[in-house]
Design a protein around this motif. Structure first.
Motif, mmCIF file in Angstrom:
data_model
loop_
_atom_site.group_PDB
_atom_site.id
_atom_site.type_symbol
_atom_site.label_atom_id
_atom_site.label_comp_id
_atom_site.label_asym_id
_atom_site.label_seq_id
_atom_site.Cartn_x
_atom_site.Cartn_y
_atom_site.Cartn_z
ATOM 1 N N ASP A 4 -5.578 -10.890 4.632
ATOM 2 C CA ASP A 4 -4.903 -9.737 4.698
ATOM 3 C C ASP A 4 -3.379 -10.335 4.449
ATOM 4 N N PRO A 5 -2.985 -10.132 3.379
ATOM 5 C CA PRO A 5 -1.608 -10.663 2.791
ATOM 6 C C PRO A 5 -0.461 -10.182 3.541
ATOM 7 N N THR A 6 -0.600 -8.751 4.239
ATOM 8 C CA THR A 6 0.566 -8.223 4.671
ATOM 9 C C THR A 6 0.664 -9.109 6.268
ATOM 10 N N GLN A 7 -0.031 -10.122 6.686
ATOM 11 C CA GLN A 7 0.110 -10.861 7.819
ATOM 12 C C GLN A 7 0.502 -12.405 7.057
ATOM 13 N N PRO A 8 1.452 -13.117 7.905
ATOM 14 C CA PRO A 8 1.745 -14.489 7.495
ATOM 15 C C PRO A 8 0.293 -15.315 6.985
ATOM 16 N N PHE A 9 0.521 -16.096 5.897
ATOM 17 C CA PHE A 9 -0.756 -16.590 5.549
ATOM 18 C C PHE A 9 -0.224 -18.097 4.893
ATOM 19 N N LEU A 10 -1.058 -19.003 4.808
ATOM 20 C CA LEU A 10 -0.877 -20.314 4.060
ATOM 21 C C LEU A 10 -1.080 -20.188 2.526
ATOM 22 N N GLY A 18 -7.818 -16.137 -4.585
ATOM 23 C CA GLY A 18 -7.685 -15.474 -6.043
ATOM 24 C C GLY A 18 -6.377 -15.297 -6.656
ATOM 25 N N LEU A 19 -5.438 -15.679 -5.444
ATOM 26 C CA LEU A 19 -3.734 -15.466 -6.024
ATOM 27 C C LEU A 19 -3.339 -16.771 -6.835
ATOM 28 N N SER A 20 -3.034 -16.385 -7.873
ATOM 29 C CA SER A 20 -2.307 -17.749 -8.668
ATOM 30 C C SER A 20 -1.183 -18.318 -8.213
ATOM 31 N N ASP A 21 -0.850 -19.233 -8.236
ATOM 32 C CA ASP A 21 0.682 -19.885 -8.080
ATOM 33 C C ASP A 21 1.750 -19.224 -8.579
ATOM 34 N N ARG A 25 4.580 -16.976 -6.331
ATOM 35 C CA ARG A 25 6.039 -17.257 -6.371
ATOM 36 C C ARG A 25 6.915 -16.127 -6.805
ATOM 37 N N GLY A 26 6.127 -15.219 -7.048
ATOM 38 C CA GLY A 26 6.854 -13.923 -7.842
ATOM 39 C C GLY A 26 7.267 -12.919 -6.566
ATOM 40 N N PRO A 27 8.044 -11.775 -6.907
ATOM 41 C CA PRO A 27 8.435 -10.732 -6.172
ATOM 42 C C PRO A 27 7.818 -10.304 -5.024
ATOM 43 N N GLY A 28 6.269 -10.356 -5.478
ATOM 44 C CA GLY A 28 5.258 -9.512 -4.398
ATOM 45 C C GLY A 28 5.016 -10.334 -3.253
ATOM 46 N N TYR A 29 5.676 -11.314 -3.108
ATOM 47 C CA TYR A 29 5.366 -12.327 -1.666
ATOM 48 C C TYR A 29 6.783 -13.099 -1.237
ATOM 49 N N ARG A 30 7.177 -13.169 0.120
ATOM 50 C CA ARG A 30 7.994 -13.661 0.812
ATOM 51 C C ARG A 30 7.828 -14.705 1.328
ATOM 52 N N GLN A 31 8.535 -15.884 1.327
ATOM 53 C CA GLN A 31 8.465 -17.013 2.029
ATOM 54 C C GLN A 31 9.052 -17.159 3.319
ATOM 55 N N VAL A 36 4.238 -21.152 3.890
ATOM 56 C CA VAL A 36 3.965 -19.913 4.627
ATOM 57 C C VAL A 36 4.339 -18.501 3.909
ATOM 58 N N LEU A 37 3.515 -17.676 3.465
ATOM 59 C CA LEU A 37 4.012 -16.458 2.807
ATOM 60 C C LEU A 37 3.538 -15.078 3.222
ATOM 61 N N VAL A 38 4.073 -14.200 3.117
ATOM 62 C CA VAL A 38 3.673 -12.829 3.542
ATOM 63 C C VAL A 38 3.989 -11.785 2.274
ATOM 64 N N SER A 39 3.123 -10.508 2.144
ATOM 65 C CA SER A 39 3.492 -9.456 1.373
ATOM 66 C C SER A 39 4.679 -8.998 1.470
ATOM 67 N N SER A 40 5.551 -9.024 0.302
ATOM 68 C CA SER A 40 7.031 -8.495 0.370
ATOM 69 C C SER A 40 6.941 -6.829 0.789
ATOM 70 N N SER A 41 5.607 -6.197 0.715
ATOM 71 C CA SER A 41 5.593 -4.934 0.975
ATOM 72 C C SER A 41 5.679 -4.547 2.556
ATOM 73 N N THR A 42 5.642 -5.569 3.286
ATOM 74 C CA THR A 42 6.026 -5.649 4.826
ATOM 75 C C THR A 42 7.462 -5.792 5.210
ATOM 76 N N PRO A 43 8.158 -4.973 6.173
ATOM 77 C CA PRO A 43 9.404 -5.302 6.237
ATOM 78 C C PRO A 43 9.455 -6.566 7.218
ATOM 79 N N PRO A 44 10.604 -7.208 6.914
ATOM 80 C CA PRO A 44 10.736 -8.645 7.749
ATOM 81 C C PRO A 44 11.157 -8.298 9.208
ATOM 82 N N THR A 45 10.449 -8.976 10.027
ATOM 83 C CA THR A 45 10.892 -8.614 11.447
ATOM 84 C C THR A 45 10.833 -10.067 12.244
#
Length: 308
Positions: A4-10, A18-21, A25-31, A36-45
């Motif tokens: 679930d990319p909406t939850q923090p993941f390694l 299946g997610l490429s490097d 590194r693109g705008p769809g994910y936030r470090q 440790v990344l998470v989907s940019s669609s989720t608000p930062p809390t």
């Protein structure tokens, strides 16, 4: 568990699914942390960042100190790093933006799907991060919102072998029941640390048939003096402002004296607040009021930390 990319993941887990490097590194994910990344669609809390910190630790780790407070939504000031704890020195993993402690897992509980320090262990842990007044704010909140008694808190702090237990016990002595807000705690601590008698909390004034007429945040009923913190809500909401005017008129009829304190009276000029309350209490003849205020409050309030 399903990925679930909406939850923090390694990052490695994302690539395994299946997610490429380049995508990671693109705008769809936030470090959140390195690796440790998470989907940019989720608000930062704040809680999301705590989850991210735990992803980098072993399964037995738990959120502690300020991070546990963030999960519980306890009223603490801003603390930059996340804090996690493990049961043994060999289990510690160090990462930038994170502090890893060795603690006792006995008091660990699960909240919001995460392992976190229990309420009282968290209070003791925070004694190494917060000053006296901010720690009492947390203690008052625990009593009102989490059902802990001041006696429980004091006993636990006294028995604890934590390196900061003495600081926790010193703060627990000031924790009281029935406090409605952090600013009321700060106002009470300002008065008490200056040597003024401790005010009564949330005094209820009733009429002859027992109906509640008024309720005072902090008061000295023996001399009919009330001290209250008024936030912006009392000014910006018309109904609140009108209620306050009616309330003060009723107080005048009963010969009560109200000292109103606003934010600058705590954060900008606490000395003026003390002088106002001091003058009123002396004029009304309250027993136990010193002729001269103590300076013990100065290290704990903004603008006076140089007195520490």
């Amino acid at each position: 568990m399903a990925f679930d990319p909406t939850q923090p993941f390694l990052r490695a887990d994302g690539m395994e699914h299946g997610l490429s490097d380049k995508v990671l590194r693109g705008p769809g994910y936030r470090q959140l942390f390195r690796g440790v990344l998470v989907s940019s669609s989720t608000p930062p809390t704040a809680v999301q960042r705590v989850r991210g910190a735990l992803v980098l630790q072993c399964d037995e780790a738990w959120a502690s100190h300020a991070s546990a407070a963030r999960v519980k939504q306890a009223p603490i000031p801003t603390i930059a790093d996340e804090h996690v704890s493990v049961a043994h020195q060999k289990m510690r993993r160090h990462h930038k933006g994170m502090r890893c402690h060795v603690g006792d897992p006995t008091g660990v509980v699960v909240e919001r799907g995460m392992r976190v320090s229990g309420d009282i262990p968290m209070f003791i842990e925070l004694s190494g991060q917060l000053g006296l007044v901010d720690l009492v704010v947390v203690g008052d909140w625990l009593v009102r919102r989490r059902g802990i008694s001041p006696a429980q808190l004091m006993t636990a702090c006294k028995r604890s072998r934590h390196k900061d237990a003495r600081k926790a016990w010193a703060a627990a002595r000031f924790v009281r029941r029935g406090v409605d807000s952090p600013m009321e705690t700060r106002l009470r601590m300002l008065l008490v640390l200056a040597g003024l008698p401790e005010p009564e909390i949330n005094l209820e004034v009733r009429d002859d048939v027992g109906e509640l007429i008024r309720k005072y945040d902090l008061s000295y009923p023996a001399v009919r003096v009330a001290v209250e913190y008024n936030g912006k809500l009392h000014v910006e909401v018309v109904e609140n402002w009108e209620d306050d005017l009616e309330r003060r008129a009723d107080m005048d009829e009963d010969e009560w004296r109200l000292v109103v304190v606003i934010s600058p009276g705590i954060y900008k000029d606490p000395l003026r607040t003390l002088q106002r309350v001091h003058r009123v209490l002396l004029a009304r003849g309250l027993p136990g009021v010193p002729l001269r205020l103590l300076d013990d409050w100065r290290p704990h309030f903004p603008g006076f930390s140089d007195a520490a």
